[in-house]
Write a protein that holds these residues in place. Structure first.
Motif, PDB file in Angstrom:
ATOM      1  N   GLN A 213       0.842  -1.206   0.000  1.00 46.12           N
ATOM      2  CA  GLN A 213       0.000   0.000   0.000  1.00 46.12           C
ATOM      3  C   GLN A 213       0.874   1.251   0.000  1.00 46.12           C
ATOM      4  OE1 GLN A 213      -3.092   0.244  -0.622  1.00 46.12           O
ATOM      5  NE2 GLN A 213      -3.829  -1.819  -0.270  1.00 46.12           N
ATOM      6  N   ALA A 214       1.953   1.231   0.781  1.00 44.74           N
ATOM      7  CA  ALA A 214       2.873   2.367   0.821  1.00 44.74           C
ATOM      8  C   ALA A 214       3.530   2.556  -0.536  1.00 44.74           C
ATOM      9  CB  ALA A 214       3.920   2.156   1.912  1.00 44.74           C
ATOM     10  N   TYR A 215       3.895   1.457  -1.185  1.00 41.99           N
ATOM     11  CA  TYR A 215       4.502   1.543  -2.514  1.00 41.99           C
ATOM     12  C   TYR A 215       3.525   2.175  -3.493  1.00 41.99           C
ATOM     13  CZ  TYR A 215       7.330   0.384  -6.545  1.00 41.99           C
ATOM     14  OH  TYR A 215       8.102   0.469  -7.671  1.00 41.99           O
ATOM     15  N   ALA A 216       2.273   1.758  -3.436  1.00 45.00           N
ATOM     16  CA  ALA A 216       1.257   2.324  -4.320  1.00 45.00           C
ATOM     17  C   ALA A 216       1.116   3.830  -4.095  1.00 45.00           C
ATOM     18  CB  ALA A 216      -0.078   1.616  -4.121  1.00 45.00           C
TER      19      ALA A 216
ATOM     20  N   VAL B 191      -2.915  -1.797  -5.921  1.00 46.90           N
ATOM     21  CA  VAL B 191      -1.814  -2.735  -5.658  1.00 46.90           C
ATOM     22  C   VAL B 191      -1.918  -3.951  -6.563  1.00 46.90           C
ATOM     23  CG1 VAL B 191      -0.869  -4.312  -3.923  1.00 46.90           C
ATOM     24  CG2 VAL B 191      -1.414  -1.962  -3.296  1.00 46.90           C
ATOM     25  N   ILE B 192      -3.110  -4.440  -6.762  1.00 39.72           N
ATOM     26  CA  ILE B 192      -3.308  -5.649  -7.570  1.00 39.72           C
ATOM     27  C   ILE B 192      -2.794  -5.460  -9.006  1.00 39.72           C
ATOM     28  CG2 ILE B 192      -5.664  -5.159  -8.336  1.00 39.72           C
ATOM     29  CD1 ILE B 192      -4.488  -8.540  -7.042  1.00 39.72           C
ATOM     30  N   ASP B 193      -2.815  -4.222  -9.506  1.00 43.21           N
ATOM     31  CA  ASP B 193      -2.297  -3.948 -10.847  1.00 43.21           C
ATOM     32  C   ASP B 193      -0.789  -3.716 -10.844  1.00 43.21           C
ATOM     33  OD1 ASP B 193      -4.838  -4.197 -11.871  1.00 43.21           O
ATOM     34  OD2 ASP B 193      -5.234  -2.040 -11.918  1.00 43.21           O
TER      35      ASP B 193
ATOM     36  N   MET C   7       5.753  -5.491 -10.697  1.00 40.92           N
ATOM     37  CA  MET C   7       6.801  -5.613  -9.686  1.00 40.92           C
ATOM     38  C   MET C   7       7.488  -6.975  -9.788  1.00 40.92           C
ATOM     39  SD  MET C   7       4.668  -3.874  -6.574  1.00 40.92           S
ATOM     40  CE  MET C   7       5.944  -3.738  -5.336  1.00 40.92           C
ATOM     41  N   LEU C   8       6.701  -8.025  -9.955  1.00 42.73           N
ATOM     42  CA  LEU C   8       7.275  -9.367 -10.080  1.00 42.73           C
ATOM     43  C   LEU C   8       8.110  -9.498 -11.346  1.00 42.73           C
ATOM     44  CD1 LEU C   8       4.264 -11.551  -8.871  1.00 42.73           C
ATOM     45  CD2 LEU C   8       6.441 -11.182  -7.689  1.00 42.73           C
ATOM     46  N   THR C   9       7.625  -8.936 -12.449  1.00 44.58           N
ATOM     47  CA  THR C   9       8.384  -8.962 -13.698  1.00 44.58           C
ATOM     48  C   THR C   9       9.716  -8.247 -13.530  1.00 44.58           C
ATOM     49  OG1 THR C   9       6.373  -9.095 -15.019  1.00 44.58           O
ATOM     50  CG2 THR C   9       8.347  -8.271 -16.129  1.00 44.58           C
ATOM     51  N   ALA C  10       9.689  -7.054 -12.938  1.00 45.87           N
ATOM     52  CA  ALA C  10      10.922  -6.288 -12.733  1.00 45.87           C
ATOM     53  C   ALA C  10      11.891  -7.055 -11.836  1.00 45.87           C
ATOM     54  CB  ALA C  10      10.604  -4.918 -12.127  1.00 45.87           C
ATOM     55  N   PHE C  11      11.369  -7.692 -10.797  1.00 47.13           N
ATOM     56  CA  PHE C  11      12.215  -8.470  -9.896  1.00 47.13           C
ATOM     57  C   PHE C  11      12.881  -9.622 -10.643  1.00 47.13           C
ATOM     58  CE2 PHE C  11      12.739 -12.199  -7.197  1.00 47.13           C
ATOM     59  CZ  PHE C  11      13.602 -11.703  -6.238  1.00 47.13           C
ATOM     60  N   LEU C  12      12.102 -10.384 -11.387  1.00 50.40           N
ATOM     61  CA  LEU C  12      12.657 -11.532 -12.107  1.00 50.40           C
ATOM     62  C   LEU C  12      13.654 -11.104 -13.178  1.00 50.40           C
ATOM     63  CD1 LEU C  12       9.481 -13.769 -12.447  1.00 50.40           C
ATOM     64  CD2 LEU C  12      11.448 -14.134 -10.938  1.00 50.40           C
TER      65      LEU C  12
END
Length: 76
Positions: free
Chosen positions: A30-33, A46-48, A53-58
């Motif tokens: 929520q803070a990130y959003a 957040v759901i969007d 975020m996962l793509t960027a991490f991987l």
């Protein structure tokens, strides 16, 4: 068949994934959003944000990408 520069597109069928997270992680998301909204002037739920975020991490995980590339080479 024509020799197109663009290859066949990969499967883009969405896959629904349900997870359980800790309250601390939910708070951080929520803070990130909120920070995202302040930075870009666009409120995104957040759901969007999570898939991006996962793509960027991987994409940024060198060890994962090296291992994945090695596995792909081994299959050929």
């Amino acid at each position: 068949m024509a020799d197109l520069k663009l290859g066949k597109l990969p499967d883009r069928t969405p896959v629904k994934l349900t997870i359980t997270i800790t309250p601390d992680l939910q708070s951080s998301l929520q803070a990130y959003a909120s920070v995202y909204e302040a930075a870009y002037g666009v409120e995104e739920p957040v759901i969007d944000l999570i898939p991006a975020m996962l793509t960027a991490f991987l994409e940024s995980d060198r060890a994962f990408n090296q291992s994945r590339a090695a596995a792909a080479r081994a299959v050929k």
